[in-house]
Motif scaffolding. Structure first.
Motif, PDB file in Angstrom:
ATOM      1  N   THR A 242       0.829  -1.210   0.000  1.00  0.00           N
ATOM      2  CA  THR A 242       0.000   0.000   0.000  1.00  0.00           C
ATOM      3  C   THR A 242       0.863   1.259   0.000  1.00  0.00           C
ATOM      4  N   ALA A 243       2.183   1.104   0.281  1.00  0.00           N
ATOM      5  CA  ALA A 243       3.047   2.284   0.371  1.00  0.00           C
ATOM      6  C   ALA A 243       4.469   1.943  -0.043  1.00  0.00           C
ATOM      7  N   VAL A 244       5.167   2.972  -0.514  1.00  0.00           N
ATOM      8  CA  VAL A 244       6.585   2.868  -0.863  1.00  0.00           C
ATOM      9  C   VAL A 244       7.341   3.967  -0.128  1.00  0.00           C
ATOM     10  N   PHE A 245       8.422   3.579   0.531  1.00  0.00           N
ATOM     11  CA  PHE A 245       9.333   4.554   1.127  1.00  0.00           C
ATOM     12  C   PHE A 245      10.616   4.544   0.304  1.00  0.00           C
ATOM     13  N   ALA A 246      10.988   5.710  -0.233  1.00  0.00           N
ATOM     14  CA  ALA A 246      12.180   5.817  -1.073  1.00  0.00           C
ATOM     15  C   ALA A 246      13.284   6.569  -0.337  1.00  0.00           C
ATOM     16  N   SER A 247      14.543   6.168  -0.603  1.00  0.00           N
ATOM     17  CA  SER A 247      15.696   6.722   0.103  1.00  0.00           C
ATOM     18  C   SER A 247      16.133   8.094  -0.382  1.00  0.00           C
ATOM     19  N   SER A 248      15.421   8.675  -1.346  1.00  0.00           N
ATOM     20  CA  SER A 248      15.666  10.055  -1.756  1.00  0.00           C
ATOM     21  C   SER A 248      14.405  10.574  -2.425  1.00  0.00           C
ATOM     22  N   ILE A 264      -1.685   3.955 -11.929  1.00  0.00           N
ATOM     23  CA  ILE A 264      -1.741   3.854 -10.464  1.00  0.00           C
ATOM     24  C   ILE A 264      -1.852   5.265  -9.887  1.00  0.00           C
ATOM     25  N   ARG A 265      -2.889   5.507  -9.118  1.00  0.00           N
ATOM     26  CA  ARG A 265      -3.124   6.837  -8.557  1.00  0.00           C
ATOM     27  C   ARG A 265      -2.379   6.995  -7.233  1.00  0.00           C
ATOM     28  N   VAL A 266      -1.703   8.136  -7.091  1.00  0.00           N
ATOM     29  CA  VAL A 266      -0.998   8.468  -5.852  1.00  0.00           C
ATOM     30  C   VAL A 266      -1.714   9.661  -5.222  1.00  0.00           C
ATOM     31  N   PRO A 267      -2.232   9.539  -3.982  1.00  0.00           N
ATOM     32  CA  PRO A 267      -2.026   8.426  -3.037  1.00  0.00           C
ATOM     33  C   PRO A 267      -3.192   7.439  -2.964  1.00  0.00           C
ATOM     34  N   ASP A 268      -4.206   7.581  -3.819  1.00  0.00           N
ATOM     35  CA  ASP A 268      -5.407   6.746  -3.667  1.00  0.00           C
ATOM     36  C   ASP A 268      -5.094   5.257  -3.754  1.00  0.00           C
ATOM     37  N   ASP A 269      -4.268   4.876  -4.736  1.00  0.00           N
ATOM     38  CA  ASP A 269      -3.923   3.461  -4.901  1.00  0.00           C
ATOM     39  C   ASP A 269      -2.599   3.102  -4.219  1.00  0.00           C
ATOM     40  N   LEU A 270      -1.713   4.051  -4.149  1.00  0.00           N
ATOM     41  CA  LEU A 270      -0.382   3.794  -3.588  1.00  0.00           C
ATOM     42  C   LEU A 270       0.146   5.067  -2.928  1.00  0.00           C
ATOM     43  N   SER A 271       0.576   4.946  -1.692  1.00  0.00           N
ATOM     44  CA  SER A 271       1.206   6.069  -0.992  1.00  0.00           C
ATOM     45  C   SER A 271       2.711   6.030  -1.241  1.00  0.00           C
ATOM     46  N   VAL A 272       3.314   7.217  -1.361  1.00  0.00           N
ATOM     47  CA  VAL A 272       4.757   7.311  -1.630  1.00  0.00           C
ATOM     48  C   VAL A 272       5.364   8.345  -0.679  1.00  0.00           C
ATOM     49  N   MET A 273       6.499   7.976  -0.120  1.00  0.00           N
ATOM     50  CA  MET A 273       7.203   8.884   0.787  1.00  0.00           C
ATOM     51  C   MET A 273       8.665   8.960   0.394  1.00  0.00           C
ATOM     52  N   GLY A 274       9.235  10.170   0.426  1.00  0.00           N
ATOM     53  CA  GLY A 274      10.627  10.372   0.038  1.00  0.00           C
ATOM     54  C   GLY A 274      11.546  10.650   1.208  1.00  0.00           C
ATOM     55  N   TYR A 275      12.737  11.113   0.863  1.00  0.00           N
ATOM     56  CA  TYR A 275      13.772  11.393   1.871  1.00  0.00           C
ATOM     57  C   TYR A 275      14.639  12.527   1.336  1.00  0.00           C
ATOM     58  N   ASP A 276      14.748  13.604   2.065  1.00  0.00           N
ATOM     59  CA  ASP A 276      15.614  14.764   1.797  1.00  0.00           C
ATOM     60  C   ASP A 276      14.864  16.068   1.982  1.00  0.00           C
ATOM     61  N   ASP A 277      13.674  16.199   1.379  1.00  0.00           N
ATOM     62  CA  ASP A 277      12.912  17.438   1.306  1.00  0.00           C
ATOM     63  C   ASP A 277      13.638  18.478   0.469  1.00  0.00           C
ATOM     64  N   THR A 278      13.967  18.098  -0.755  1.00  0.00           N
ATOM     65  CA  THR A 278      14.477  19.064  -1.726  1.00  0.00           C
ATOM     66  C   THR A 278      13.294  19.860  -2.275  1.00  0.00           C
ATOM     67  N   LYS A 279      13.583  20.900  -3.035  1.00  0.00           N
ATOM     68  CA  LYS A 279      12.514  21.715  -3.634  1.00  0.00           C
ATOM     69  C   LYS A 279      11.650  20.880  -4.575  1.00  0.00           C
ATOM     70  N   LEU A 280      12.216  19.813  -5.115  1.00  0.00           N
ATOM     71  CA  LEU A 280      11.465  18.924  -5.999  1.00  0.00           C
ATOM     72  C   LEU A 280      10.229  18.375  -5.305  1.00  0.00           C
ATOM     73  N   ALA A 281      10.321  18.101  -4.004  1.00  0.00           N
ATOM     74  CA  ALA A 281       9.196  17.538  -3.250  1.00  0.00           C
ATOM     75  C   ALA A 281       7.999  18.483  -3.262  1.00  0.00           C
ATOM     76  N   GLU A 282       8.250  19.778  -3.138  1.00  0.00           N
ATOM     77  CA  GLU A 282       7.171  20.768  -3.155  1.00  0.00           C
ATOM     78  C   GLU A 282       6.628  20.996  -4.563  1.00  0.00           C
ATOM     79  N   MET A 283       7.475  20.829  -5.573  1.00  0.00           N
ATOM     80  CA  MET A 283       7.092  21.126  -6.951  1.00  0.00           C
ATOM     81  C   MET A 283       6.205  20.046  -7.569  1.00  0.00           C
ATOM     82  N   MET A 284       6.249  18.834  -7.020  1.00  0.00           N
ATOM     83  CA  MET A 284       5.478  17.734  -7.595  1.00  0.00           C
ATOM     84  C   MET A 284       3.983  17.945  -7.405  1.00  0.00           C
TER      85      MET A 284
END
Length: 335
Positions: A242-248, A264-284
């Motif tokens: 139900t979820a993926v944790f990624a190392s970046s 696959i719909r995010v987060p309805d079908d699959l939750s995704v979590m990252g690591y770092d909190d770069t500006k890319l995270a806010e831009m998605m």
């Protein structure tokens, strides 16, 4: 033709030694003489040679920064912090791209040695014996960022990667997720691979979930294309998650993009979590929930430590920076 120090001395009617003392802020001249020399420098457009000046006062006002990849947002944010403090201290920064496998590290250390930089910051790189030998021979301050060396006494600035990874997975479990895959780095990488995997597994065990190596997808790097390939592997294996944790964050975004392209719909079908909190995270879109490293502050702290060591010659204590969960839009609450 550029003006020389000899031209300045002749224009100001003083000796070359006097011009040199004024340029390098040494005593032994009157305020009137100093003003004459400064006026001559301005009139002739003289630019003192930084390297030559460094040979005299052992200070070139430059530092070297080594990154395994300079084009990603992680590097950009760390570098911003380093440059901010270096500029405040009147120094410039030489940035070296060592490549992810470190194949150019030794070469760049030699280049920085020849340029007589005042200090070196190494980011996200494992310190091999030959690197440490080259660094030691340079006899200048050195600091690691987002890295640590257990073999060699080099101060560092980083978050506790194991704890940060634990926090991320524990957050997902707190939202009701128990079938969590991890997109990880290399399983032998002691910097960002092993500790983050250990944190993932520890969080599962702490919540009564037995971890499985089959739920960990290992990547050679931490970039977007690695995340795309990892998600392809997850889908090819038809993993029940139900979820993926990624190392970046870049791994997470790569995984998201592949999943969304395949319906696959995010987060309805699959939750995704990252690591770092770069500006890319806010831009998605949707914006990425991630565990944040204070990247700018880490760069700023590393530069501060480097210049403190340069001025005092004292040993500086390493710093563990705080991480935190940045809750955005890619994790669904299953409770």
């Amino acid at each position: 033709m550029s003006a020389t120090i000899k031209d300045v001395a002749k224009h100001a009617n003083v000796s070359i030694a006097t011009v040199s003392r004024i340029i390098n802020k040494k005593p032994g001249f009157s305020p009137e003489t100093e003003q004459k020399v400064l006026d001559s420098i301005q009139a002739l457009g003289y630019q003192p040679n930084a390297l030559a000046r460094g040979l005299i006062n052992k200070d070139t006002q430059t530092i070297g920064v080594l990154f395994p990849a300079v084009s990603n947002m992680f590097a950009s944010e760390v570098l911003s912090g380093i440059e901010e403090y270096a500029n405040e201290m009147g120094s410039s920064v030489i940035v070296c791209n060592t490549a992810e496998d470190g194949e150019r590290t030794l070469k760049y250390l030699q280049v920085l040695s020849e340029k007589r930089v005042d200090g070196i910051i190494i980011v996200s790189e494992y310190i091999k014996e030959e690197y440490y030998k080259a660094l030691s021979e340079m006899k200048i301050p050195k600091v690691l960022v987002s890295s640590i060396s257990f073999e060699y006494p080099i101060p560092y600035v980083k978050v506790d990667d194991r704890h940060a990874s634990f926090s991320a997975v524990n957050y997902l479990i707190g939202k009701g997720h128990r079938k969590i895959a991890m997109i990880a780095g290399n399983s032998t990488d002691p910097i960002a691979g092993v500790p983050r995997i250990e944190g993932y597994m520890a969080a599962l065990r702490a919540n009564g979930i037995e971890p499985s190596n089959d739920m960990i997808i290992h990547c050679d790097g931490f970039g977007h294309k690695d995340g795309v390939q990892a998600m392809k592997d997850i889908m090819d294996r038809d993993m029940d998650i139900t979820a993926v944790f990624a190392s970046s964050d870049e791994l997470a975004v790569g995984a998201m993009s592949h999943a969304i392209r395949h319906g696959i719909r995010v987060p309805d079908d699959l939750s995704v979590m990252g690591y770092d909190d770069t500006k890319l995270a806010e831009m998605m879109i949707p914006s990425l929930t991630t565990v944040a490293q204070p990247l700018y502050e880490m760069g700023l702290m590393a530069a501060t430590m480097l210049f403190d060591m340069k001025s005092s010659g004292a040993v500086i204590e390493s710093r563990i920076m705080n991480h935190k969960i940045m809750e955005r839009e890619t994790v669904k609450n299953l409770l």
